[in-house]
Design an enzyme around this catalytic site. Structure first.
Site, PDB file in Angstrom:
ATOM      1  N   LYS A 159       0.888  -1.158   0.000  1.00  0.00           N
ATOM      2  CA  LYS A 159       0.000   0.000   0.000  1.00  0.00           C
ATOM      3  C   LYS A 159       0.929   1.211   0.000  1.00  0.00           C
ATOM      4  CE  LYS A 159      -4.128   1.593   2.463  1.00  0.00           C
ATOM      5  NZ  LYS A 159      -5.017   1.772   1.326  1.00  0.00           N
TER       6      LYS A 159
HETATM    7  N1  PY5 Z   1      -8.227  -1.465  -2.379  1.00  0.00           N
HETATM    8  C1  PY5 Z   1      -7.627  -0.261  -2.404  1.00  0.00           C
HETATM    9  C2  PY5 Z   1      -7.038   0.215  -3.677  1.00  0.00           C
HETATM   10  C3  PY5 Z   1      -7.563   0.523  -1.239  1.00  0.00           C
HETATM   11  O1  PY5 Z   1      -6.968   1.704  -1.286  1.00  0.00           O
HETATM   12  C4  PY5 Z   1      -8.152   0.063  -0.054  1.00  0.00           C
HETATM   13  C5  PY5 Z   1      -8.112   0.892   1.199  1.00  0.00           C
HETATM   14  C6  PY5 Z   1      -8.783  -1.193  -0.055  1.00  0.00           C
HETATM   15  C7  PY5 Z   1      -8.778  -1.933  -1.251  1.00  0.00           C
HETATM   16  C8  PY5 Z   1      -9.418  -1.774   1.168  1.00  0.00           C
HETATM   17  O2  PY5 Z   1      -8.465  -2.207   2.079  1.00  0.00           O
HETATM   18  P1  PY5 Z   1      -8.794  -2.265   3.645  1.00  0.00           P
HETATM   19  O3  PY5 Z   1     -10.045  -3.035   3.780  1.00  0.00           O
HETATM   20  O4  PY5 Z   1      -7.629  -2.979   4.225  1.00  0.00           O
HETATM   21  O5  PY5 Z   1      -8.919  -0.873   4.112  1.00  0.00           O
HETATM   22  N2  PY5 Z   1      -8.065   2.283   0.998  1.00  0.00           N
HETATM   23  C9  PY5 Z   1      -7.740   3.213   2.042  1.00  0.00           C
HETATM   24  C10 PY5 Z   1      -8.696   3.108   3.233  1.00  0.00           C
HETATM   25  O6  PY5 Z   1      -8.320   3.540   4.300  1.00  0.00           O
HETATM   26  C11 PY5 Z   1      -7.694   4.618   1.500  1.00  0.00           C
HETATM   27  C12 PY5 Z   1      -8.971   5.134   0.926  1.00  0.00           C
HETATM   28  C13 PY5 Z   1      -8.969   6.581   0.556  1.00  0.00           C
HETATM   29  O7  PY5 Z   1      -9.814   2.610   3.082  1.00  0.00           O
END
Ligand code: PY5
Length: 305
Positions: A159
């Protein structure tokens, strides 16, 4: 949406005032995207603020850092404790948590080893990322014309800050066109994920989500939903999906820390429909778990006090 400011940010081992949390203009990561980060949430529970799957998020931060050969100068346990410290310092009952480790000031060449690794954790109140209305009634999604970066270009297992340029292109494209969120296909035309969420579809009682080899992040909400599905006896499979699998789905939803669990009611102007029963039951269970109302999932909560 402007950031809701609070008092303190944890930076390199110390609490600093919000306005003093600054970095130098020539920080390596500002120029090359050489940072890794996390998004975590703390929820209000009967026993005060509880961070959802804090250890799992911090472990992913360390995995992301390892991919980019960034030594984080704190241990996993120290990062977890720092998270509790900064939430307490700001007196927050619930919040979004943004840990970041980045190549700082000291080297402008691409070989980054001479640049220090700086680490910070910021927290602030952040409401539903795709809106309360989206959580209730679903969002309108559109497949972006931009393809997802691949596992062997900019690794999707990490990430990293820089890879979000790809999400930003997709997000701008579809929001300017009037949709709520973008869905990205990979270079083979398989569905990868949303701009900042994982994606699930329901068909004939089965739950499907793209494998991480599609370019989907190994989402922690995704993993939570897979475990909830198991408990609810909803069969769930990782499977390559094409865009028509989204059009013909009985139900579809996004998952992510910022977004939480959000029904998709439309893809590319084709109705998926009102949030369906499987989406609803998973959503309901998820929100009960994060609020500390499900004893069986207590191990996912890290109480701040
Ligand atoms: N896919 C992408 C591209 C992501 O950026 C995120 C999380 C997820 C999947 C979901 O992962 P998780 O369930 O572990 O959060 N994105 C970040 C978040 O905090 C940034 C969003 C602006 O949700």
């Amino acid at each position: 949406m402007p950031i809701q400011e609070v008092e303190k940010i944890w930076m390199d081992g110390e609490l600093v005032d919000w306005a003093e949390a600054r970095v130098h203009l020539l920080s390596h990561s500002l120029h090359y995207g050489s940072g890794v980060f996390e998004g975590i949430r703390a929820y209000e529970t009967q026993r005060g603020a509880a961070v959802f799957r804090l250890g799992d998020h911090m472990k992913r931060l360390f995995r992301s850092a390892a991919i980019y050969r960034m030594p984080i100068p704190f241990s996993l346990e120290e990062m977890m404790e720092a998270t509790r410290v900064v939430i307490r310092a700001n007196g927050l009952k619930s919040c979004y948590i943004r840990p970041i480790a980045f190549r700082g000031y000291g080297e402008m060449g691409l070989h980054p080893m001479a640049a220090p690794v700086n680490v910070a954790i910021a927290v602030w109140p952040w409401g539903a990322y795709l809106g309360e209305e989206g959580i209730r009634n679903g969002v309108r999604a559109k497949v972006s014309s931009f393809r997802r970066n691949e596992a062997n270009t900019i690794p999707t297992a990490a990430k990293a800050t820089g890879q979000y340029l790809n999400s930003i292109l997709a997000k701008m494209e579809v929001t300017e066109a009037g949709y709520d969120e973008a869905i990205l296909l990979n270079m083979h035309g398989h569905v990868a994920d949303g701009a900042g969420e994982n994606i699930f579809v329901v068909r004939n009682g089965y739950l499907y989500t793209p494998p991480t080899s599609s370019g989907a992040l190994e989402g922690i909400t995704r993993d939570s939903v897979m475990r909830i599905a198991e408990e609810l006896e909803i069969p769930c499979r990782e499977k390559d999906l094409v865009r028509t699998d989204l059009y013909t789905a009985d139900e579809a939803f996004f998952t992510g820390t910022a977004a939480e669990v959000v029904p998709i009611r439309e893809v590319d102007d084709r109705p998926v429909g009102e949030p369906g029963p499987i989406t609803r039951s998973i959503q309901e269970k998820f929100f009960r778990i994060v609020r500390g109302e499900e004893k069986a999932y207590e191990q996912w909560l890290d109480y701040v006090d």
